[in-house]
Structures are given as C-alpha cells and as structure tokens.
Design an enzyme around this catalytic site. Structure first.
Site, PDB file in Angstrom:
ATOM      1  N   GLN A 337       0.829  -1.207   0.000  1.00  0.00           N
ATOM      2  CA  GLN A 337       0.000   0.000   0.000  1.00  0.00           C
ATOM      3  C   GLN A 337       0.866   1.261   0.000  1.00  0.00           C
ATOM      4  O   GLN A 337       0.638   2.187  -0.778  1.00  0.00           O
ATOM      5  CB  GLN A 337      -0.917  -0.031   1.242  1.00  0.00           C
ATOM      6  CG  GLN A 337      -2.053   0.951   1.204  1.00  0.00           C
ATOM      7  CD  GLN A 337      -3.117   0.544   0.182  1.00  0.00           C
ATOM      8  OE1 GLN A 337      -3.171  -0.608  -0.246  1.00  0.00           O
ATOM      9  NE2 GLN A 337      -3.946   1.480  -0.211  1.00  0.00           N
ATOM     10  N   GLU A 364       2.935 -26.769   6.590  1.00  0.00           N
ATOM     11  CA  GLU A 364       3.324 -27.153   7.962  1.00  0.00           C
ATOM     12  C   GLU A 364       2.227 -26.792   8.970  1.00  0.00           C
ATOM     13  O   GLU A 364       2.492 -26.349  10.080  1.00  0.00           O
ATOM     14  CB  GLU A 364       4.683 -26.560   8.343  1.00  0.00           C
ATOM     15  CG  GLU A 364       5.802 -27.197   7.530  1.00  0.00           C
ATOM     16  CD  GLU A 364       7.190 -26.853   7.999  1.00  0.00           C
ATOM     17  OE1 GLU A 364       7.428 -26.838   9.217  1.00  0.00           O
ATOM     18  OE2 GLU A 364       8.033 -26.607   7.131  1.00  0.00           O
TER      19      GLU A 364
END
Ligand SMILES: Cc1cc2nc3c(=O)[nH]c(=O)nc-3n(C[C@H](O)[C@H](O)[C@H](O)COP(=O)(O)OP(=O)(O)OC[C@H]3O[C@@H](n4cnc5c(N)ncnc54)[C@H](O)[C@@H]3O)c2cc1C
Length: 385
Positions: A337, A364
């Site tokens: 941004q 994971e």
C-alpha cells in the site's frame, strides 16, 4: 539501516549473534539468486550455501552429535528470507527433508547428512497426499512388508524439492493400528525404481514442487526410520522443531517489507513533504514495527524453549508460526500500500514478498490448524489443574 537490536535479546548466545552478522554480510555479497529457472537456482543455492558452511545447522553432525539448534535455524531462515525467499527455501528444505533422520535415524541413514549438510545432496519431506493434507493421519499411501523389504504404493503431493531431490523421507501406512498409529517413515533415494514425478506444480512464488507417484517402490527394511508405527510421531517431532522456523522466515519477509517501507516513506515526497510525515503513514509504520517485534519475541521464545531442553514446544511453536505468518502478511500488505503502484509492479521487491508470504500460512499446518493446536493445549492444561 535494518533493526538489529533483537540480537541483544537474552534468547541468544554469542555464537548465534556472530553467525547472524556473518551470514548477513554473506547474503549481501551473494544474494539474491537468479530465479529464472527455479530448479537450477535451488540446486546452485544448495551448492553455494553448502560450500560456504551455512547448511551445517540443518542436520546433526553424526561425527559430533548435538541436538538441532532451533535458534540457529530460526536466525538463519530470518536472515536468508530478508535477502532472498528462494535461498531461505533451499536452506529450510535441507532441514525439513532430513529432520526425521537427524532425530530418529540410524548411523547408516545418518551418512546422508554429511552430504546434505555440505550441499552435495538435496532432501525432501513427503507427507501430504491429495486426500490428506491437514488430515495427515488419514493418509492412503501404503508400505507393505515383503521379506526383508517394504513395497511403497501411492501418491504424495505438494512435495517441495519434488523433482530435484536426491532423497525423500516418505510417510506411509504400515497398518500396525488404524489412523495415526499405523504409519511409518522411510528413507527413499530419488532413483528408486517406481518413484516418478507425476506432475510439477506451479505456485504464486515459484519453487520446485511436485506430485510424486510410487508404484511398487521397493526399499530394504533398513530404510525404515524409527520403528514400525512411529511415523506420525516422527513427523510431528520434526514439525515441532521446524514449525517455529516457518515463523522465522515470515519474520524475515516482514522485516524486509518494513525496511523497504521506511526507506520509501523517507524518500517519496507528496504534498510538499516526505510520505513519512503523514500521520496515517506513521500509524502503518508503527503497527508494522509492533507486529514484527511481537512475532520475533514469540519465535525466539519457542526456539529458546526447545533449545533449553523442552521435550515438545507444540503450543509455543504453533503460536510463533500462527502469529508470525499472519502478521507478516499484514505487514507486507501495508508495504504494498505504501509503495502505491510500484507495490504491485511485477519484479518489485514488495510485490515478490506479497507472493512469497502466502503459502507460509498454509504449509506445515494451516493457520486455522495452529489455532486448534493452541486451543487443545490450553484446554488440556486447564483440565490438569
Ligand atoms: C508451497 C507449498 C509447499 C508445500 N511443501 C510440502 C512439503 O514439502 N511436504 C509435504 O508433505 N507437504 C507440503 N505441502 C503441503 C501442505 O502441508 C498442505 O497443503 C497443508 O497441510 C494443507 O493441506 P491441503 O492443501 O490438503 O488443504 P486441506 O487439508 O484441504 O485444508 C484446507 C483448509 O481447510 C482449513 N482447515 C483444515 N483443517 C482444519 C481444522 N482442523 N480446523 C479448521 N480449519 C481447518 C484450513 O483453512 C486449510 O487451509 C506444501 C504446500 C504448499 C502450498
């Protein structure tokens, strides 16, 4: 100048600090790698990291055995990720792929570790299947005893280093009991007959990834890691060590995004002044800094706890991974941004970080799964009191 003050925290010993400083200087000289051909890039990164000694923490040294140093793993991943996601990937997989051998392997199996620690062999961890990702105990792949051998049949998917690995640690159902207690772990060389790369998988941040098929892959009984039926326990023990390191990689990405944002906010002039003078921008920078420090504290708390001798750090590692990966996503989004159009421009560093971070919240153990893990542990602790 990136913030290095965390190195003074009491979690670290002098060897960690020295390693981090030297690795950072090495990264500045040698990274980022050329990513155009990810297979070639990973092979040469493993070779380079091995040649210069940076892969040593990934596996135990059979000649001089000591437990895996989780703080060293974390600080290495954080540093590499700050410079190059693919370098972090190459390092991480040498550890995850051999974790079962380091923790449970025989002396014969540990001979592979000399090669993986030197960057002379590439390793992979083959647990997930098309039908069982999060629900790993529900796996279909079988390993059937036949005399002095086991014969492996089935499929593994999302296997990092699939296609370029020299060895795979493979989990398969041996049937001692239903569910989690009927799975065993095997060391399977990549050239085993019947093991094929069925499909190469492309993801938003490219790295070597494949679906593998096993058709009558025969391995000697001595290829089993640990005992029959211990595979699930082995996989969870490996993840117990490496889960915090996923958080550390996310932290490295977040730190890089933050450093780039601070630079940008100082350089870019809008409305007659640097972007950094706008209070809303300062608000973003403050939130980013806070999330980074909080993630680092959770990661190095988990790593220090494990290194201090805790048998399991399930709760601490789950908190570290969940918080660090989710917050890194937010930090990087803010960085995009603050960079405006440049933030989404292909090839810009924050654009690549935006793609790199996403999968860390899935593999994971997805973020949702980490919440389940933490809640279960908290509830069990309450019941004990
Ligand atoms: C880039 C990448 C690299 C990978 N590398 C490897 C590797 O090297 N080796 C390996 O074995 N695997 C690897 N994986 C696989 C990875 O571990 C799985 O993708 C992961 O476990 C999720 O499994 P799944 O994709 O089947 O999603 P699913 O299991 O279908 O889950 C989908 C979603 O459902 C939600 N969910 C699942 N369970 C729960 C729950 N209990 N409570 C609440 N919500 C839940 C979560 O939001 C989750 O993301 C990799 C994956 C990716 C994307």
């Amino acid at each position: 100048m990136p913030d290095r003050s965390f190195l003074d925290w009491p979690f670290f010993e002098p060897r960690h600090r020295e390693w981090a400083e030297k690795l950072d200087a090495w990264c500045a000289q040698n990274l980022p790698a050329d990513h155009h051909d990810v297979d070639a890039a990973c092979r040469s990164l493993v070779d380079l990291l091995g040649r210069d000694g940076w892969l040593k923490p990934t596996a135990v040294d059979a000649a001089n055995p000591a437990p895996l140093d989780v703080r060293m793993l974390c600080i290495t991943r954080e540093t590499l990720a700050r410079h190059d996601g693919l370098a972090d990937f190459a390092f991480a997989m040498q550890g995850l792929g051999t974790g079962a051998i380091s923790l449970f392997g025989t002396d014969g199996q540990k001979r592979w570790l000399e090669k993986t620690r030197a960057g002379k062999a590439i390793s992979a961890f083959a647990l997930s299947e098309p039908r069982s990702g999060s629900d790993v105990a529900n796996m279909d792949m079988t390993a059937t005893k036949d005399g002095d051998s086991y014969v492996l049949d089935g499929e593994k998917t999302w296997i990092s280093n699939g296609g370029i690995a020299d060895l795979y640690v493979v989990f398969a159902r041996t049937g001692e009991a239903p569910g989690a207690k009927g799975i065993s772990a095997f060391l399977v060389p990549a050239d085993a007959k019947g093991l094929e790369v069925a499909e190469r998988l492309e993801v938003i941040a490219p790295h070597p990834l494949a679906r593998l098929s096993f058709e009558g892959v025969r391995v000697p009984a001595s290829a089993m890691i640990g005992r029959p039926g211990e595979g699930f326990k082995i996989a969870m023990s490996v993840l117990d060590v490496f889960r915090s390191t996923v958080g550390a990689a996310a932290l490295g990405f977040a730190r890089r995004a933050f450093d780039e944002s601070v630079k940008r906010a100082g350089e870019r002039k809008l409305f007659g002044a640097p972007l950094a003078e706008l209070q809303m921008v300062q608000g973003h920078l403050a939130e980013m800094a806070l999330d980074i420090d909080a993630a680092a504290l959770l990661i190095y708390r988990a790593a220090w706890t494990k290194d201090s001798g805790a048998a399991r750090v399930t709760r601490e590692a789950a908190m570290a991974k969940l918080f660090a990966t989710d917050k890194a996503q937010e930090v990087i989004d803010k960085a995009v941004q603050l960079h405006g159009g440049d933030g989404v421009r292909k090839g810009h560093i924050v654009e690549s970080l935006y793609r790199e971070i996403r999968a860390l919240r899935i593999y994971e153990g997805a973020s949702d799964v980490q919440k389940v893990v933490i809640a279960r542990q908290v509830l069990a602790d309450v019941q004990k009191t």
